[in-house]
Scaffold this motif. Structure first.
Motif, PDB file in Angstrom:
ATOM      1  N   GLN A  76       0.846  -1.187   0.000  1.00  0.00           N
ATOM      2  CA  GLN A  76       0.000   0.000   0.000  1.00  0.00           C
ATOM      3  C   GLN A  76       0.886   1.242   0.000  1.00  0.00           C
ATOM      4  O   GLN A  76       1.873   1.284   0.726  1.00  0.00           O
ATOM      5  CB  GLN A  76      -0.866  -0.022   1.262  1.00  0.00           C
ATOM      6  N   ARG A  77       0.495   2.207  -0.770  1.00  0.00           N
ATOM      7  CA  ARG A  77       1.285   3.437  -0.822  1.00  0.00           C
ATOM      8  C   ARG A  77       0.987   4.267   0.417  1.00  0.00           C
ATOM      9  O   ARG A  77      -0.167   4.449   0.794  1.00  0.00           O
ATOM     10  CB  ARG A  77       0.905   4.218  -2.085  1.00  0.00           C
ATOM     11  N   ILE A  78       2.045   4.749   1.050  1.00  0.00           N
ATOM     12  CA  ILE A  78       1.824   5.673   2.161  1.00  0.00           C
ATOM     13  C   ILE A  78       2.306   7.048   1.723  1.00  0.00           C
ATOM     14  O   ILE A  78       3.242   7.165   0.950  1.00  0.00           O
ATOM     15  CB  ILE A  78       2.528   5.232   3.458  1.00  0.00           C
ATOM     16  N   ASP A  79       1.655   8.054   2.218  1.00  0.00           N
ATOM     17  CA  ASP A  79       1.966   9.404   1.757  1.00  0.00           C
ATOM     18  C   ASP A  79       1.878  10.400   2.899  1.00  0.00           C
ATOM     19  O   ASP A  79       1.458  10.066   3.991  1.00  0.00           O
ATOM     20  CB  ASP A  79       0.991   9.782   0.644  1.00  0.00           C
ATOM     21  N   TYR A  80       2.274  11.618   2.589  1.00  0.00           N
ATOM     22  CA  TYR A  80       2.232  12.659   3.596  1.00  0.00           C
ATOM     23  C   TYR A  80       0.806  13.114   3.855  1.00  0.00           C
ATOM     24  O   TYR A  80      -0.002  13.212   2.934  1.00  0.00           O
ATOM     25  CB  TYR A  80       3.051  13.871   3.151  1.00  0.00           C
ATOM     26  N   GLY A  81       0.529  13.412   5.095  1.00  0.00           N
ATOM     27  CA  GLY A  81      -0.719  14.072   5.459  1.00  0.00           C
ATOM     28  C   GLY A  81      -0.387  15.498   5.856  1.00  0.00           C
ATOM     29  O   GLY A  81       0.676  16.018   5.519  1.00  0.00           O
TER      30      GLY A  81
ATOM     31  N   ASP B 181       0.099  16.595   8.902  1.00  0.00           N
ATOM     32  CA  ASP B 181       0.991  16.700  10.062  1.00  0.00           C
ATOM     33  C   ASP B 181       1.755  15.399  10.289  1.00  0.00           C
ATOM     34  O   ASP B 181       1.850  14.908  11.406  1.00  0.00           O
ATOM     35  CB  ASP B 181       0.155  17.053  11.303  1.00  0.00           C
ATOM     36  N   GLY B 182       2.229  14.829   9.209  1.00  0.00           N
ATOM     37  CA  GLY B 182       2.972  13.581   9.356  1.00  0.00           C
ATOM     38  C   GLY B 182       2.729  12.677   8.172  1.00  0.00           C
ATOM     39  O   GLY B 182       2.422  13.136   7.068  1.00  0.00           O
ATOM     40  N   VAL B 183       2.832  11.388   8.424  1.00  0.00           N
ATOM     41  CA  VAL B 183       2.643  10.400   7.371  1.00  0.00           C
ATOM     42  C   VAL B 183       1.358   9.633   7.643  1.00  0.00           C
ATOM     43  O   VAL B 183       1.087   9.246   8.771  1.00  0.00           O
ATOM     44  CB  VAL B 183       3.850   9.430   7.357  1.00  0.00           C
TER      45      VAL B 183
ATOM     46  N   MET C  29       1.606   0.927  10.776  1.00  0.00           N
ATOM     47  CA  MET C  29       2.895   1.497  10.366  1.00  0.00           C
ATOM     48  C   MET C  29       3.974   0.439  10.591  1.00  0.00           C
ATOM     49  O   MET C  29       4.058  -0.161  11.666  1.00  0.00           O
ATOM     50  CB  MET C  29       3.213   2.748  11.172  1.00  0.00           C
TER      51      MET C  29
ATOM     52  N   PHE D 164       8.349   0.659   3.853  1.00  0.00           N
ATOM     53  CA  PHE D 164       9.418   1.497   3.292  1.00  0.00           C
ATOM     54  C   PHE D 164      10.394   0.692   2.431  1.00  0.00           C
ATOM     55  O   PHE D 164      11.198   1.277   1.717  1.00  0.00           O
ATOM     56  CB  PHE D 164      10.216   2.173   4.415  1.00  0.00           C
TER      57      PHE D 164
ATOM     58  N   PHE E 239       8.177   6.276  13.851  1.00  0.00           N
ATOM     59  CA  PHE E 239       6.889   5.611  13.572  1.00  0.00           C
ATOM     60  C   PHE E 239       5.815   6.096  14.547  1.00  0.00           C
ATOM     61  O   PHE E 239       4.668   6.327  14.183  1.00  0.00           O
ATOM     62  CB  PHE E 239       7.020   4.092  13.694  1.00  0.00           C
TER      63      PHE E 239
ATOM     64  N   ASP F 121       5.661  10.404  14.034  1.00  0.00           N
ATOM     65  CA  ASP F 121       5.414  11.033  12.732  1.00  0.00           C
ATOM     66  C   ASP F 121       4.262  10.413  11.967  1.00  0.00           C
ATOM     67  O   ASP F 121       4.003  10.788  10.826  1.00  0.00           O
ATOM     68  CB  ASP F 121       6.686  10.971  11.873  1.00  0.00           C
ATOM     69  N   THR F 122       3.587   9.451  12.555  1.00  0.00           N
ATOM     70  CA  THR F 122       2.424   8.849  11.897  1.00  0.00           C
ATOM     71  C   THR F 122       1.162   9.573  12.363  1.00  0.00           C
ATOM     72  O   THR F 122       1.001   9.847  13.547  1.00  0.00           O
ATOM     73  CB  THR F 122       2.314   7.351  12.255  1.00  0.00           C
TER      74      THR F 122
ATOM     75  N   PRO G 188       8.423  14.597   8.219  1.00  0.00           N
ATOM     76  CA  PRO G 188       8.143  13.328   8.880  1.00  0.00           C
ATOM     77  C   PRO G 188       9.063  12.213   8.374  1.00  0.00           C
ATOM     78  O   PRO G 188       9.436  12.196   7.203  1.00  0.00           O
ATOM     79  CB  PRO G 188       6.693  13.025   8.516  1.00  0.00           C
ATOM     80  N   MET G 189       9.370  11.295   9.238  1.00  0.00           N
ATOM     81  CA  MET G 189      10.178  10.108   8.905  1.00  0.00           C
ATOM     82  C   MET G 189      11.519  10.506   8.280  1.00  0.00           C
ATOM     83  O   MET G 189      12.045   9.792   7.432  1.00  0.00           O
ATOM     84  CB  MET G 189       9.427   9.169   7.944  1.00  0.00           C
TER      85      MET G 189
ATOM     86  N   LEU H  54      17.782   4.922   5.312  1.00  0.00           N
ATOM     87  CA  LEU H  54      17.449   3.558   4.894  1.00  0.00           C
ATOM     88  C   LEU H  54      18.022   3.338   3.506  1.00  0.00           C
ATOM     89  O   LEU H  54      17.781   4.134   2.589  1.00  0.00           O
ATOM     90  CB  LEU H  54      15.937   3.346   4.905  1.00  0.00           C
TER      91      LEU H  54
ATOM     92  N   ASN I  38      11.279   1.749  -0.904  1.00  0.00           N
ATOM     93  CA  ASN I  38      10.181   1.635  -1.848  1.00  0.00           C
ATOM     94  C   ASN I  38      10.052   2.970  -2.586  1.00  0.00           C
ATOM     95  O   ASN I  38       9.760   3.982  -1.969  1.00  0.00           O
ATOM     96  CB  ASN I  38       8.895   1.325  -1.064  1.00  0.00           C
TER      97      ASN I  38
ATOM     98  N   ASN J 205       6.802   5.339  -2.155  1.00  0.00           N
ATOM     99  CA  ASN J 205       6.339   5.970  -0.929  1.00  0.00           C
ATOM    100  C   ASN J 205       7.083   7.243  -0.588  1.00  0.00           C
ATOM    101  O   ASN J 205       8.287   7.324  -0.687  1.00  0.00           O
ATOM    102  CB  ASN J 205       6.467   4.992   0.248  1.00  0.00           C
ATOM    103  N   LEU J 206       6.329   8.225  -0.153  1.00  0.00           N
ATOM    104  CA  LEU J 206       6.875   9.478   0.362  1.00  0.00           C
ATOM    105  C   LEU J 206       7.840  10.132  -0.625  1.00  0.00           C
ATOM    106  O   LEU J 206       8.910  10.573  -0.252  1.00  0.00           O
ATOM    107  CB  LEU J 206       7.576   9.244   1.705  1.00  0.00           C
TER     108      LEU J 206
ATOM    109  N   VAL K  77       6.097  19.664   9.581  1.00  0.00           N
ATOM    110  CA  VAL K  77       5.363  19.112  10.715  1.00  0.00           C
ATOM    111  C   VAL K  77       5.169  20.214  11.743  1.00  0.00           C
ATOM    112  O   VAL K  77       6.060  21.024  11.978  1.00  0.00           O
ATOM    113  CB  VAL K  77       6.157  17.943  11.325  1.00  0.00           C
TER     114      VAL K  77
END
Lengths: 297, 167
Positions: A87-92, A94-96, A108, A113, A146, A149-150, B66-67, B74, B78, B81-82, B89
């Motif tokens: 699944q793609r995770i992206d920025y929101g 105020d975090g990820v 998370m 990653f 994790f 920042d999530t 973030p992260m 790392l 991937n 992602n990001l 933040v």
């Protein structure tokens, strides 16, 4: 000559201040999480992650908002078990944004990653020689990211799936002073419990949080045809261990090959097989966790 | 750590860091009274420990991402992602986010380093670069791409960068 204590600051880096900021940010993020529960064992291969994935989903099925952190930075498996891998995770804002399981559990994990199945967690460094000097710190910083920042939002429960071994517990104390409790997973074998006892001792001594109880995984085998239950290991040790440490035995989850199949498929067992001995035990486990935090036990 | 100028009996102040040379970071301190300077060279393990602690020499803070630590260090990530530009933040209540860390200042990897985006083909080529120079090559190519307005690093961009580096 002035001594260390005579000098008011460290020359402008304010390392202590930076660490305090890290702590503040972590606390700010977790302020909207009602209960943080660490799932631990000490022993590898007892099914911590599958218990975590199913417990999180069972709590979700009971109407709670739930998040899961895979704290096993080097051997992440929760993402696959919860069907969020890839699944793609992206920025929101105020975090990820965390990955979202089909049942709405926020996840998370380092797995999200990594580039592909074969890619290990390898940190960029001038040399990997003597990496023991910094690798553990790097991993704890990753775990802190994790947590901090999530975008967890408001959660009823945040479950932390700890890696095997007891060495991470002291670090967890620093990261999570508001840990609500721990659930200790074991299997009935004496060898497993030899290791798990060390974790229980460490948890009771170090953590400023109660041990909610012990879960015995792979407790027995239920025949799919006749329903007869047979022990996979000599039984009785877990009850004895729970008595010895004065903690509750929260449940005995029978072995069911469908748990493993569901984990491989990323389809949560407890959702698909609620009306099986293992499914009922997992739902009951979720109820006991609720009861613990509602001060009913 | 605190540093004292023995001549003036005054606490020395952090001045700046120098780019890591073969993994060794240099921090320069200065006496505010006599302006004497000295350089502290950290060995690669100390440098790496500083990275892993996620703190920043000099205490300078940049807009948080973030992260940051995971994304910066790392080794193989991937690519899906990001990859977009990260928002800042919120620092409310917690001061500046710690995850800007040493990356932006001490290791001269600008915080905007979320782009350009590497294509899978380019990443595969990057992986064939020997590990001990890969990080340097990656930074150099990203800098080249930024300076030349490339939002995506393709195999062609890598070839152009390589020619530009005189390799």
């Amino acid at each position: 000559m002035k001594t260390y204590k005579d000098l008011p600051a460290d020359g402008g880096s304010n390392i202590i201040g930076q660490v305090t900021q890290q702590v503040n940010r972590l606390q700010q993020r977790l302020a909207s999480v009602r209960h943080i529960v660490a799932i631990m064992s000490g022993k590898g291969g007892v099914g911590k992650s599958s218990v975590t994935a199913n417990l999180a989903s069972a709590l979700g099925l009971r109407g709670h908002s739930v998040g899961v952190i895979d704290a096993d930075i080097n051997g992440p498996s929760i993402a696959k078990m919860m069907g969020v891998r890839g699944q793609r995770i992206d920025y929101g804002d105020d975090g990820v944004k965390p990955a979202l399981s089909p049942l709405g559990v926020k996840v998370m994990s380092m797995d999200l990653f990594l580039k592909d199945d074969e890619t290990p967690v390898l940190w960029e460094a001038q040399t990997q020689k003597d990496a023991f000097t910094w690798r553990g710190t790097m991993e704890m910083s990753a775990l802190r990211e994790f947590l901090s920042d999530t975008e967890w939002g408001s959660l009823d429960y945040l479950l932390i799936d700890l890696p095997p071994g007891t060495d991470r517990l002291p670090n967890l104390v620093d990261l999570l002073p508001n840990l609500g409790g721990t659930v200790v997973v074991t299997i009935p074998s004496g060898v497993s419990q030899l290791v798990v006892k060390k974790s229980l001792t460490m948890a009771k001594k170090l953590l400023n949080a109660p041990v909610i109880g012990v879960v015995e995984n792979m407790a027995a085998y239920v025949c799919a045809d006749c329903g007869k239950t047979e022990d996979l290991f000599p039984s009785g040790h877990t009850e004895e261990m729970a008595r010895q440490f004065d903690v509750s035995l929260l449940g005995k989850i029978p072995f069911d090959p469908r748990i493993s199949i569901a984990s491989d498929e990323g389809s949560v067992f407890v959702d698909q097989h609620r009306d099986t001995p293992a499914g009922r035990t997992l739902i009951a486990l979720a109820e006991k966790i609720e009861a613990f935090f509602n001060h009913e036990v | 750590m605190k540093f004292l100028c023995l001549e003036c009996n005054t606490a020395m102040e952090f001045k700046e860091t120098a780019t890591p040379d073969q993994g060794s970071l240099t921090a320069i301190f200065e006496c505010p009274d006599c302006f004497a300077e000295f350089a502290m060279h950290m060995n690669p393990w100390e440098t790496q420990m500083l990275k892993s602690l996620d703190v920043q020499l000099g205490g300078k803070s940049e807009a948080a991402q973030p992260m940051q630590m995971v994304r910066s260090f790392l080794n193989q990530q991937n690519p899906d992602n990001l990859t977009a530009e990260a928002p800042t933040v919120s620092t409310e209540g917690g001061g500046k986010c710690p995850f800007t860390s040493v990356v932006a200042e001490a290791f001269q990897e600008p915080v905007e380093a979320t782009g350009p985006v590497w294509t899978p083909e380019a990443l595969a080529r990057l992986e064939r670069v020997p590990s001990f120079v890969r990080s340097m090559a990656k930074t150099g190519i990203e800098e080249f791409a930024r300076e030349n307005g490339h939002t995506e690093i393709t195999a062609e961009v890598m070839d152009t960068a390589r020619g530009n580096f005189g390799m």
